[in-house]
Write a protein that holds these residues in place. Structure first.
Motif, PDB file in Angstrom:
ATOM      1  N   PHE A   8       0.838  -1.193   0.000  1.00 40.20           N
ATOM      2  CA  PHE A   8       0.000   0.000   0.000  1.00 40.20           C
ATOM      3  C   PHE A   8       0.878   1.249   0.000  1.00 40.20           C
ATOM      4  CE2 PHE A   8      -3.204  -2.931   0.821  1.00 40.20           C
ATOM      5  CZ  PHE A   8      -4.449  -2.343   0.955  1.00 40.20           C
ATOM      6  N   HIS A   9       0.390   2.298  -0.632  1.00 41.49           N
ATOM      7  CA  HIS A   9       1.048   3.607  -0.593  1.00 41.49           C
ATOM      8  C   HIS A   9      -0.027   4.668  -0.739  1.00 41.49           C
ATOM      9  CE1 HIS A   9       4.034   6.743  -1.064  1.00 41.49           C
ATOM     10  NE2 HIS A   9       3.381   7.164  -2.146  1.00 41.49           N
ATOM     11  N   SER A  10       0.035   5.713   0.078  1.00 44.57           N
ATOM     12  CA  SER A  10      -1.022   6.716   0.072  1.00 44.57           C
ATOM     13  C   SER A  10      -0.486   8.099  -0.231  1.00 44.57           C
ATOM     14  CB  SER A  10      -1.739   6.741   1.430  1.00 44.57           C
ATOM     15  OG  SER A  10      -0.848   7.178   2.442  1.00 44.57           O
ATOM     16  N   GLY A  11      -1.385   8.965  -0.686  1.00 45.32           N
ATOM     17  CA  GLY A  11      -1.044  10.352  -0.960  1.00 45.32           C
ATOM     18  C   GLY A  11      -2.295  11.125  -1.328  1.00 45.32           C
ATOM     19  N   TYR A  12      -2.127  12.428  -1.536  1.00 45.56           N
ATOM     20  CA  TYR A  12      -3.246  13.284  -1.910  1.00 45.56           C
ATOM     21  C   TYR A  12      -2.857  14.108  -3.125  1.00 45.56           C
ATOM     22  CZ  TYR A  12      -5.103  12.088   2.646  1.00 45.56           C
ATOM     23  OH  TYR A  12      -5.562  11.397   3.733  1.00 45.56           O
ATOM     24  N   ASN A  13      -3.817  14.376  -3.960  1.00 46.10           N
ATOM     25  CA  ASN A  13      -3.601  15.203  -5.133  1.00 46.10           C
ATOM     26  C   ASN A  13      -3.364  16.647  -4.673  1.00 46.10           C
ATOM     27  OD1 ASN A  13      -3.869  16.827  -7.451  1.00 46.10           O
ATOM     28  ND2 ASN A  13      -5.213  15.311  -8.417  1.00 46.10           N
ATOM     29  N   PRO A  14      -2.166  17.220  -4.924  1.00 44.86           N
ATOM     30  CA  PRO A  14      -1.887  18.560  -4.409  1.00 44.86           C
ATOM     31  C   PRO A  14      -2.691  19.661  -5.088  1.00 44.86           C
ATOM     32  CG  PRO A  14      -0.132  17.857  -5.863  1.00 44.86           C
ATOM     33  CD  PRO A  14      -1.030  16.683  -5.702  1.00 44.86           C
ATOM     34  N   ALA A  15      -3.244  19.379  -6.276  1.00 44.40           N
ATOM     35  CA  ALA A  15      -4.010  20.404  -6.984  1.00 44.40           C
ATOM     36  C   ALA A  15      -5.489  20.361  -6.647  1.00 44.40           C
ATOM     37  CB  ALA A  15      -3.835  20.245  -8.494  1.00 44.40           C
ATOM     38  N   GLU A  16      -5.979  19.212  -6.156  1.00 46.26           N
ATOM     39  CA  GLU A  16      -7.380  19.081  -5.786  1.00 46.26           C
ATOM     40  C   GLU A  16      -7.441  18.423  -4.423  1.00 46.26           C
ATOM     41  OE1 GLU A  16     -10.206  17.823  -8.802  1.00 46.26           O
ATOM     42  OE2 GLU A  16      -8.600  17.804 -10.261  1.00 46.26           O
ATOM     43  N   GLY A  17      -7.673  19.218  -3.398  1.00 50.18           N
ATOM     44  CA  GLY A  17      -7.558  18.742  -2.028  1.00 50.18           C
ATOM     45  C   GLY A  17      -8.530  17.655  -1.640  1.00 50.18           C
ATOM     46  N   ASN A  18      -9.580  17.405  -2.447  1.00 51.65           N
ATOM     47  CA  ASN A  18     -10.555  16.386  -2.077  1.00 51.65           C
ATOM     48  C   ASN A  18     -10.234  15.028  -2.684  1.00 51.65           C
ATOM     49  OD1 ASN A  18     -11.089  17.380  -4.675  1.00 51.65           O
ATOM     50  ND2 ASN A  18     -13.190  16.639  -4.615  1.00 51.65           N
ATOM     51  N   GLN A  19      -9.139  14.900  -3.429  1.00 51.24           N
ATOM     52  CA  GLN A  19      -8.803  13.629  -4.054  1.00 51.24           C
ATOM     53  C   GLN A  19      -7.768  12.877  -3.223  1.00 51.24           C
ATOM     54  OE1 GLN A  19      -7.607  14.082  -8.110  1.00 51.24           O
ATOM     55  NE2 GLN A  19      -9.602  14.794  -8.802  1.00 51.24           N
ATOM     56  N   SER A  20      -8.096  11.632  -2.860  1.00 53.70           N
ATOM     57  CA  SER A  20      -7.184  10.777  -2.122  1.00 53.70           C
ATOM     58  C   SER A  20      -6.684   9.689  -3.058  1.00 53.70           C
ATOM     59  CB  SER A  20      -7.890  10.144  -0.925  1.00 53.70           C
ATOM     60  OG  SER A  20      -8.434  11.143  -0.093  1.00 53.70           O
ATOM     61  N   VAL A  21      -5.401   9.421  -3.009  1.00 56.04           N
ATOM     62  CA  VAL A  21      -4.823   8.358  -3.823  1.00 56.04           C
ATOM     63  C   VAL A  21      -4.258   7.308  -2.873  1.00 56.04           C
ATOM     64  CG1 VAL A  21      -3.118   7.748  -5.563  1.00 56.04           C
ATOM     65  CG2 VAL A  21      -4.257   9.961  -5.680  1.00 56.04           C
ATOM     66  N   LEU A  22      -4.853   6.138  -2.863  1.00 57.85           N
ATOM     67  CA  LEU A  22      -4.369   5.026  -2.073  1.00 57.85           C
ATOM     68  C   LEU A  22      -4.055   3.884  -3.029  1.00 57.85           C
ATOM     69  CD1 LEU A  22      -3.729   3.788   0.626  1.00 57.85           C
ATOM     70  CD2 LEU A  22      -6.145   3.214   0.916  1.00 57.85           C
ATOM     71  N   ILE A  23      -2.770   3.649  -3.229  1.00 55.28           N
ATOM     72  CA  ILE A  23      -2.327   2.646  -4.191  1.00 55.28           C
ATOM     73  C   ILE A  23      -2.237   1.294  -3.501  1.00 55.28           C
ATOM     74  CG2 ILE A  23      -0.474   1.975  -5.767  1.00 55.28           C
ATOM     75  CD1 ILE A  23       0.308   4.952  -5.871  1.00 55.28           C
ATOM     76  N   ALA A  24      -2.887   0.309  -4.091  1.00 55.01           N
ATOM     77  CA  ALA A  24      -2.828  -1.056  -3.565  1.00 55.01           C
ATOM     78  C   ALA A  24      -2.613  -2.013  -4.727  1.00 55.01           C
ATOM     79  CB  ALA A  24      -4.116  -1.409  -2.826  1.00 55.01           C
ATOM     80  N   ARG A  25      -1.708  -2.952  -4.534  1.00 53.02           N
ATOM     81  CA  ARG A  25      -1.399  -3.953  -5.545  1.00 53.02           C
ATOM     82  C   ARG A  25      -0.929  -3.305  -6.845  1.00 53.02           C
ATOM     83  NH1 ARG A  25      -6.129  -7.649  -6.556  1.00 53.02           N
ATOM     84  NH2 ARG A  25      -4.538  -9.225  -6.973  1.00 53.02           N
ATOM     85  N   GLY A  26      -0.256  -2.155  -6.740  1.00 51.53           N
ATOM     86  CA  GLY A  26       0.314  -1.489  -7.895  1.00 51.53           C
ATOM     87  C   GLY A  26      -0.660  -0.726  -8.744  1.00 51.53           C
ATOM     88  N   HIS A  27      -1.892  -0.541  -8.279  1.00 54.81           N
ATOM     89  CA  HIS A  27      -2.929   0.118  -9.077  1.00 54.81           C
ATOM     90  C   HIS A  27      -3.455   1.335  -8.331  1.00 54.81           C
ATOM     91  CE1 HIS A  27      -7.040  -0.165 -11.321  1.00 54.81           C
ATOM     92  NE2 HIS A  27      -6.266   0.796 -11.795  1.00 54.81           N
ATOM     93  N   ALA A  28      -3.239   2.518  -8.888  1.00 50.20           N
ATOM     94  CA  ALA A  28      -3.706   3.759  -8.267  1.00 50.20           C
ATOM     95  C   ALA A  28      -5.083   4.125  -8.802  1.00 50.20           C
ATOM     96  CB  ALA A  28      -2.725   4.889  -8.543  1.00 50.20           C
ATOM     97  N   GLN A  29      -6.007   4.412  -7.907  1.00 49.52           N
ATOM     98  CA  GLN A  29      -7.349   4.829  -8.288  1.00 49.52           C
ATOM     99  C   GLN A  29      -7.679   6.152  -7.605  1.00 49.52           C
ATOM    100  OE1 GLN A  29     -10.039   3.874 -10.112  1.00 49.52           O
ATOM    101  NE2 GLN A  29      -8.987   2.192 -11.121  1.00 49.52           N
ATOM    102  N   LYS A  30      -8.156   7.109  -8.399  1.00 54.24           N
ATOM    103  CA  LYS A  30      -8.591   8.373  -7.815  1.00 54.24           C
ATOM    104  C   LYS A  30      -9.712   8.107  -6.814  1.00 54.24           C
ATOM    105  CE  LYS A  30     -10.814  11.345 -10.408  1.00 54.24           C
ATOM    106  NZ  LYS A  30     -11.059  12.390 -11.417  1.00 54.24           N
ATOM    107  N   TYR A  31      -9.608   8.715  -5.656  1.00 49.73           N
ATOM    108  CA  TYR A  31     -10.525   8.541  -4.530  1.00 49.73           C
ATOM    109  C   TYR A  31     -10.381   7.166  -3.859  1.00 49.73           C
ATOM    110  CZ  TYR A  31     -12.811  12.505  -6.813  1.00 49.73           C
ATOM    111  OH  TYR A  31     -13.073  13.701  -7.400  1.00 49.73           O
ATOM    112  N   ALA A  32      -9.474   6.313  -4.348  1.00 50.97           N
ATOM    113  CA  ALA A  32      -9.264   4.982  -3.755  1.00 50.97           C
ATOM    114  C   ALA A  32     -10.575   4.207  -3.656  1.00 50.97           C
ATOM    115  CB  ALA A  32      -8.617   5.111  -2.381  1.00 50.97           C
TER     116      ALA A  32
END
Length: 310
Positions: free
Chosen positions: A95-119
């Motif tokens: 797992f790896h997490s982060g947030y979109n710096p240009a849009e504060g409401n978007q969370s990126v939580l990467i699991a199994r190598g696949h990043a999905q907007k809003y997780a």
């Protein structure tokens, strides 16, 4: 049934394979008479007998779970020095997490190598109830500032769980299980202004009443230089604050819990635009849950629950 069918030689082989296969999980036995919750203090036979419920929605030994499960106990969370749910993602293998710096409401939580907007391919459960955002299907603001002071354990399925939990569980399932312990904690530092929490469990007759409260405030980070398409500012900061209050009442097989969480973010970077006077957001989350369990016989348990989340 599986355990009874194994021959002693087969059990020894499984223990050897458990040591050799690079599958990691963080766990400590949850025993009321055990002072230590350290994985390395457990015998191999104890590890095989650890019970989890997130993989199949019913308690079973981790040896027979149909998934790869990671667990964090209250003691392990304390050892990691983390206080909010978003901090624990980086300690889950894969797992790896982060947030979109240009849009504060978007969370990126990467699991199994696949990043999905809003997780939205990871399902979040709070004491077994879904708490994903209804609009995006992913991580909600409720989870961004979720305080861990009242958490007993966190169970994580690292892999598909959609067969049991539905489409949002395609990459994994994270179940947050709470239990109030008597405690008082106050922390301060930089950029943390303060973090405080208090747990008060008590009983009235046959009723068990638990109250947990937490406060959080930090000065944020100094962000500079930053691109502003209108050229009005080239630096800002992102101070944050949050308050969380949970009350649970339990009598035998009936449990009712209610939680209120409020948070505020200020002066954050949004849509490549900085305007400290207006870039603010205040949010309130209100959650109610009720659960009832009854044993129909020694092998069958009926569980009924409901939730209101606003």
């Amino acid at each position: 049934m599986v355990k009874n069918a194994l021959k002693p030689s087969t059990q020894n082989l499984l223990i050897i394979l458990l040591l050799c296969v690079p599958v990691s999980f963080v766990y400590a036995a949850d025993k009321s008479n055990s002072k230590s919750e350290d994985l390395f203090n457990l015998a191999l036979t104890d590890l095989l007998n650890v019970e989890v419920s997130v993989a199949s929605s019913s308690p079973e030994k981790i040896l027979t779970t149909p998934a790869t499960v990671t667990l964090f106990t209250r003691e392990k969370i304390k050892q990691l020095g983390i206080s909010q749910l978003t901090q624990i993602f980086d300690y889950i293998p894969g797992f790896h997490s982060g947030y979109n710096p240009a849009e504060g409401n978007q969370s990126v939580l990467i699991a199994r190598g696949h990043a999905q907007k809003y997780a939205n391919n990871i399902l979040f459960l709070y004491n077994g109830h879904r708490i994903n955002d209804d609009y995006t299907g992913g991580v909600s603001y409720f989870l961004r500032f979720f305080d861990l002071s009242n958490v007993k354990r966190i169970e994580v399925v690292r892999g598909p769980g959609s067969a049991i939990y539905g489409s949002n569980a395609f990459h994994g399932v994270i179940n947050i299980i709470t239990e109030t312990k008597k405690h008082v904690s106050v922390t301060s530092g930089t950029p943390l202004d303060y973090r405080a929490s208090m747990g008060v469990p008590f009983s009235v007759g046959d009723w068990s009443i638990n109250l947990n409260a937490s406060l959080y405030k930090d000065s944020g980070d100094d962000l500079t230089p930053i691109y502003d398409r209108f050229g009005l500012q080239n630096k800002t900061s992102d101070p944050k604050s949050a308050q969380q209050l949970e009350l649970s009442i339990q009598n035998k097989n009936l449990k009712y819990s209610v939680m209120h969480q409020s948070s505020e973010r200020q002066q954050y970077y949004l849509f490549r635009r900085i305007f400290d006077e207006h870039n603010k957001i205040n949010l309130d989350n209100f959650l109610q849950q009720i659960d009832y369990k009854v044993d129909l016989n020694k092998d069958i348990e009926l569980s009924v629950g409901g939730q209101y989340f606003h």
